[in-house]
Design a protein around this motif. Structure first.
Motif, mmCIF file in Angstrom:
data_model
loop_
_atom_site.group_PDB
_atom_site.id
_atom_site.type_symbol
_atom_site.label_atom_id
_atom_site.label_comp_id
_atom_site.label_asym_id
_atom_site.label_seq_id
_atom_site.Cartn_x
_atom_site.Cartn_y
_atom_site.Cartn_z
ATOM 1 N N PRO A 51 0.843 -1.201 0.000
ATOM 2 C CA PRO A 51 0.000 0.000 0.000
ATOM 3 C C PRO A 51 0.878 1.251 0.000
ATOM 4 N N MET A 52 0.477 2.256 -0.747
ATOM 5 C CA MET A 52 1.249 3.491 -0.837
ATOM 6 C C MET A 52 0.442 4.649 -0.261
ATOM 7 N N VAL A 53 1.113 5.472 0.519
ATOM 8 C CA VAL A 53 0.523 6.702 1.033
ATOM 9 C C VAL A 53 1.278 7.866 0.407
ATOM 10 N N THR A 55 2.089 11.779 0.096
ATOM 11 C CA THR A 55 2.006 12.963 0.952
ATOM 12 C C THR A 55 2.694 14.168 0.327
ATOM 13 N N PHE A 61 -2.861 14.858 -0.742
ATOM 14 C CA PHE A 61 -2.842 13.559 -0.069
ATOM 15 C C PHE A 61 -3.487 12.508 -0.962
ATOM 16 N N GLY A 63 -3.240 7.921 -2.242
ATOM 17 C CA GLY A 63 -2.770 6.566 -1.986
ATOM 18 C C GLY A 63 -2.763 5.743 -3.254
ATOM 19 N N MET A 102 -1.825 4.833 -8.571
ATOM 20 C CA MET A 102 -2.031 5.746 -7.440
ATOM 21 C C MET A 102 -2.957 6.891 -7.836
ATOM 22 N N THR A 104 -4.501 10.893 -6.103
ATOM 23 C CA THR A 104 -4.396 11.861 -5.021
ATOM 24 C C THR A 104 -5.612 12.779 -4.986
ATOM 25 N N SER A 105 -5.689 13.578 -3.933
ATOM 26 C CA SER A 105 -6.861 14.405 -3.671
ATOM 27 C C SER A 105 -7.064 15.512 -4.702
ATOM 28 N N ILE A 362 8.160 7.755 8.963
ATOM 29 C CA ILE A 362 7.446 8.987 8.640
ATOM 30 C C ILE A 362 8.313 10.189 9.015
ATOM 31 N N TYR A 374 5.783 13.038 5.256
ATOM 32 C CA TYR A 374 6.166 12.134 4.187
ATOM 33 C C TYR A 374 6.320 10.717 4.727
ATOM 34 N N LEU A 375 5.784 9.765 3.998
ATOM 35 C CA LEU A 375 6.041 8.355 4.268
ATOM 36 C C LEU A 375 7.295 7.970 3.498
#
Length: 383
Positions: A51-53, A55, A61, A63, A102, A104-105, A362, A374-375
């Motif tokens: 899973p990717m987050v 940032t 934001f 994933g 992926m 993003t927002s 993080i 950042y992850l």
């Protein structure tokens, strides 16, 4: 009914027991009973779902999901301390293949297939990627536009291919070429209903000569060694692009342990320049630091220096501190070192794959204008 209930209960019990056994086998290190994915990566079957987050402040934001397959066998460990150092042998860097998607927002999305590896006892290294993407960013002025925030979208097909050759098998020095092509459709939208968005297709096609020195003890989370890379090349219509301009970039990462098994330091120096008849605005070099959005500070020349320090606090856990400074200028002689962009912050790491020396964690950073987090998987200085 009793027999059915008994059979189902037995099946459930055995299934749970088997699942626990499999989890213990592949995701727990028997030496310290901590969560560790090394055995799964070494098993040599299937893709590891990651899973990717996302940032990155520039895209918001988000994933995604990546399937990563580790080829080959695990490294040969040459020390027994908590740094998990590895010999610079044919297994460094590891061979891996990844497929990722992926979102993003701010509406950015990317799909990509990539491969990286070393071959013939690390005499050859290859990195390749193909992808299709739609990325929403902001341009902050220049090249005829006043300073401000201009929203734009980049959409198209991208491929990157790099081949490197080690000249002497006993010396970690490589030479080679890389090629980038981007069939890019750019759309500017001023958010005004009365006007149509400004659209244009600007294809990129460029090739660079690459030299690299790499004696890091690990490609994921290095603790000792130097990686120094210089690229010089041209973007040209003959290579598939629409614009002709030159490219130069240099990056050096230096890693040095300060206190054995406890304190590790890292230093980074990046310089990038592009010049010619017309350099597309989204290709201009920019300051790359945690705490500063991508493309925020751009010009034809960009210089960045950063240091990161990691303190091994307890077993697999460590604390990280970092600070960096960046500069931009239209020409190399125009750098004003009194006008700097400073960003820094703190974070933590966990040793998630001991056989690979892979740490993840993080970071929280503060730049000139924003806070960001950042992850980080492996080193933040990935290229």
């Amino acid at each position: 009914m009793k027999k059915l209930i008994f059979t189902l209960s037995l099946f459930f019990t055995l299934h749970v027991g088997y699942s626990q056994s499999m989890f213990q086998k592949y995701f727990v290190d028997s030496t310290d009973n901590a969560i560790d994915v090394s055995n799964f990566l070494n098993a040599g079957f299937g893709f590891l779902p990651v899973p990717m987050v996302i940032t990155e402040p520039a895209v918001g934001f988000g994933g995604g999901l990546a399937g990563v397959y580790f080829h080959g066998q695990k490294k040969k460990e040459v020390t027994t301390d908590s740094t998990k150092s590895f010999d610079n042998n044919k297994d460094l860097p590891p061979i891996l293949t990844a497929a990722a998607a992926m979102y993003t927002s701010n509406g950015t999305w990317v799909t990509m297939l990539a491969h990286q590896g070393s071959y013939h006892n690390d005499r050859f290294r290859y990195t390749g990627a193909i992808g299709y993407m739609s990325i929403n960013l902001k341009y902050y002025g220049g090249q005829g536009l006043e300073a401000g925030e201009y929203s734009f979208n980049m959409k198209g097909f991208l491929t990157f291919q790099e081949f490197l050759f080690r000249i002497n098998k006993n010396v970690p020095f490589f030479m080679g070429l890389n090629y980038l092509y981007f069939n890019n459709n750019v759309t500017f939208d001023d958010q005004t209903a009365e006007t149509e968005p400004l659209q244009a297709e600007t294809n990129l096609g460029g090739m660079n000569v690459v030299t690299m020195w790499d004696n890091r003890n690990n490609t994921f989370t290095p603790t000792k060694g130097i990686m120094s890379v210089t690229e010089f090349g041209i973007f040209d219509q003959a290579l598939g692009g629409d614009n002709d301009y030159m490219n130069f970039s240099h990056r050096t990462y230096f890693y040095q342990p300060i206190i054995k098994e406890k304190l590790f330091s890292g230093f980074r120096l990046n310089y990038e320049a592009k010049w010619g008849d017309y350099v597309p605005f989204y290709e201009l070099p920019f300051v790359t630091l945690r705490g500063i959005p991508a493309l925020r500070y751009q010009d034809h020349n960009a210089l960045v220096g950063e240091t990161e320090w990691r303190w091994q606090v307890f077993k697999r856990w460590s604390a990280v501190g970092f600070v960096g400074v960046g500069y931009t200028a239209p020409k190399i002689q125009d750098f004003n070192f009194n006008q700097s962009r400073v960003a820094g912050g703190l974070g933590f790491r966990y040793l998630v794959a001991s056989d690979y020396g892979l740490h993840a964690g993080i970071d929280v950073a503060k730049g000139p204008e924003i806070w960001a987090w950042y992850l980080t998987i492996g080193s933040n200085w990935f290229r």
